[in-house]
Design a protein around this motif. Sequence first.
Motif, PDB file in Angstrom:
ATOM      1  N   UNK A  52       0.821  -1.213   0.000  1.00 39.62           N
ATOM      2  CA  UNK A  52       0.000   0.000   0.000  1.00 39.62           C
ATOM      3  C   UNK A  52       0.854   1.261   0.000  1.00 39.62           C
ATOM      4  N   UNK A  53       2.057   1.169   0.535  1.00 38.82           N
ATOM      5  CA  UNK A  53       2.932   2.343   0.623  1.00 38.82           C
ATOM      6  C   UNK A  53       3.789   2.548  -0.608  1.00 38.82           C
ATOM      7  N   UNK A  54       4.217   1.463  -1.251  1.00 40.59           N
ATOM      8  CA  UNK A  54       5.311   1.610  -2.219  1.00 40.59           C
ATOM      9  C   UNK A  54       5.009   1.094  -3.622  1.00 40.59           C
ATOM     10  N   UNK A  55       3.787   0.617  -3.873  1.00 39.86           N
ATOM     11  CA  UNK A  55       3.487   0.095  -5.208  1.00 39.86           C
ATOM     12  C   UNK A  55       3.857   1.102  -6.290  1.00 39.86           C
ATOM     13  N   UNK A  56       4.424   0.594  -7.370  1.00 38.48           N
ATOM     14  CA  UNK A  56       4.773   1.455  -8.495  1.00 38.48           C
ATOM     15  C   UNK A  56       3.538   1.949  -9.246  1.00 38.48           C
ATOM     16  N   UNK A  69       5.838   8.189   4.515  1.00 36.11           N
ATOM     17  CA  UNK A  69       6.301   8.956   3.358  1.00 36.11           C
ATOM     18  C   UNK A  69       5.230   9.020   2.277  1.00 36.11           C
ATOM     19  N   UNK A  70       4.562   7.899   2.032  1.00 31.67           N
ATOM     20  CA  UNK A  70       3.478   7.889   1.040  1.00 31.67           C
ATOM     21  C   UNK A  70       2.353   8.829   1.455  1.00 31.67           C
ATOM     22  N   UNK A 100       8.351   9.755   8.765  1.00 30.68           N
ATOM     23  CA  UNK A 100       9.094   8.803   7.938  1.00 30.68           C
ATOM     24  C   UNK A 100      10.578   8.818   8.307  1.00 30.68           C
ATOM     25  N   UNK A 101      11.131   9.998   8.482  1.00 25.14           N
ATOM     26  CA  UNK A 101      12.549  10.124   8.860  1.00 25.14           C
ATOM     27  C   UNK A 101      12.786   9.518  10.236  1.00 25.14           C
ATOM     28  N   UNK A 102      11.871   9.788  11.156  1.00 24.99           N
ATOM     29  CA  UNK A 102      12.010   9.272  12.513  1.00 24.99           C
ATOM     30  C   UNK A 102      12.073   7.747  12.525  1.00 24.99           C
ATOM     31  N   UNK A 103      11.135   7.095  11.835  1.00 22.92           N
ATOM     32  CA  UNK A 103      11.078   5.641  11.892  1.00 22.92           C
ATOM     33  C   UNK A 103      12.161   4.984  11.052  1.00 22.92           C
ATOM     34  N   UNK A 104      12.558   5.629   9.960  1.00 22.61           N
ATOM     35  CA  UNK A 104      13.656   5.059   9.173  1.00 22.61           C
ATOM     36  C   UNK A 104      14.968   5.161   9.941  1.00 22.61           C
ATOM     37  N   UNK A 105      15.158   6.243  10.666  1.00 21.15           N
ATOM     38  CA  UNK A 105      16.347   6.388  11.508  1.00 21.15           C
ATOM     39  C   UNK A 105      16.367   5.320  12.593  1.00 21.15           C
ATOM     40  N   UNK A 106      15.203   5.084  13.197  1.00 18.09           N
ATOM     41  CA  UNK A 106      15.110   4.052  14.231  1.00 18.09           C
ATOM     42  C   UNK A 106      15.397   2.672  13.656  1.00 18.09           C
ATOM     43  N   UNK A 107      14.893   2.422  12.453  1.00 19.55           N
ATOM     44  CA  UNK A 107      15.151   1.132  11.805  1.00 19.55           C
ATOM     45  C   UNK A 107      16.642   0.914  11.601  1.00 19.55           C
ATOM     46  N   UNK A 134       8.812   9.983  -1.602  1.00 18.89           N
ATOM     47  CA  UNK A 134       8.401   8.641  -1.195  1.00 18.89           C
ATOM     48  C   UNK A 134       9.157   7.582  -1.986  1.00 18.89           C
ATOM     49  N   UNK A 135       9.127   6.357  -1.478  1.00 19.86           N
ATOM     50  CA  UNK A 135       9.839   5.254  -2.113  1.00 19.86           C
ATOM     51  C   UNK A 135       8.881   4.418  -2.950  1.00 19.86           C
ATOM     52  N   UNK A 136       9.367   3.939  -4.097  1.00 20.20           N
ATOM     53  CA  UNK A 136       8.585   3.059  -4.957  1.00 20.20           C
ATOM     54  C   UNK A 136       9.332   1.740  -5.122  1.00 20.20           C
TER      55      UNK A 136
END
Length: 265
Positions: A174-178, A215-216, A223-230, A254-256
């Motif tokens: 749901x977030x990244x589909x092209x 991000x989507x 998005x930055x917060x959780x990606x940094x945590x990851x 956003x990422x695809x």
Amino acid sequence: MLAGIASVAIGGCELSVAGPGAVYAAFHKPDPRSKAYVLLRRHDCLAANSEFSELLATEPNDAQAISGKAEALVCLQKYDDAISEYSRAIQLDPKWFDYLGRGVAYKAKGDQTQAIRNFEAGIAIAPAIPALYVYRGAVLSARGDASGASADFEKVSSLISDSRGGFNRYGWALATSSVSAYRDGPVAIQYATRACELSSWKNANELDTLAAAYAEAGQFKEAIQWQTTALEIGGNIDRDDFGARLAMYRKQEPFRSADAFAGFF
């Protein structure tokens, strides 16, 4: 939804699913639709549309080719044309994945009533397919039916046995589909959040999905917060990929993913 292909054996045939479309081919026999579906999988949707059109010039009532053409048209954001082709396929050989695809096309057009009708028609044929409830729930949520959306979310939970991996795959798709018609940021956040809850917020892959979902939805701070945590949690991850996504979110991009929809089937 075009990104992944799943295959299962059905009697003496192989069913390959690319998004909601499907190709039936006898084992060990070449299928004339295979090239077109490979093009869909590669997201070369213009070429796939042309390939399906050529096939239909000689076999105008090939329901699977019509379905594939409709899928390519969704990818190309030609929703009215896609709806017309899905309707042809349904008239010839009604399948749940054509109702799903037509419903998604209506959703993309903003016609919530027709979208729900199509998802419900698909559910009537195949009541155990989670994707139908995922997208019906998304439309119900968008129209303010919190109770109906929650019921569909819980139905998906029961169908995937409340699986962390299942929620993560749905959130990622749901977030990244092209294909833009299949993305839904707020619903992606819901599924990714459940995946994070089931992993006690300690798995980098689920947090990566949650970041992509935010991000989507255009919420790049989160998005930055959780990606940094990851990245801080790390583990068995590709740090270069995770870091590249973090850089995108910092640029408010956003990422695809080419493989976003594989988990739906």
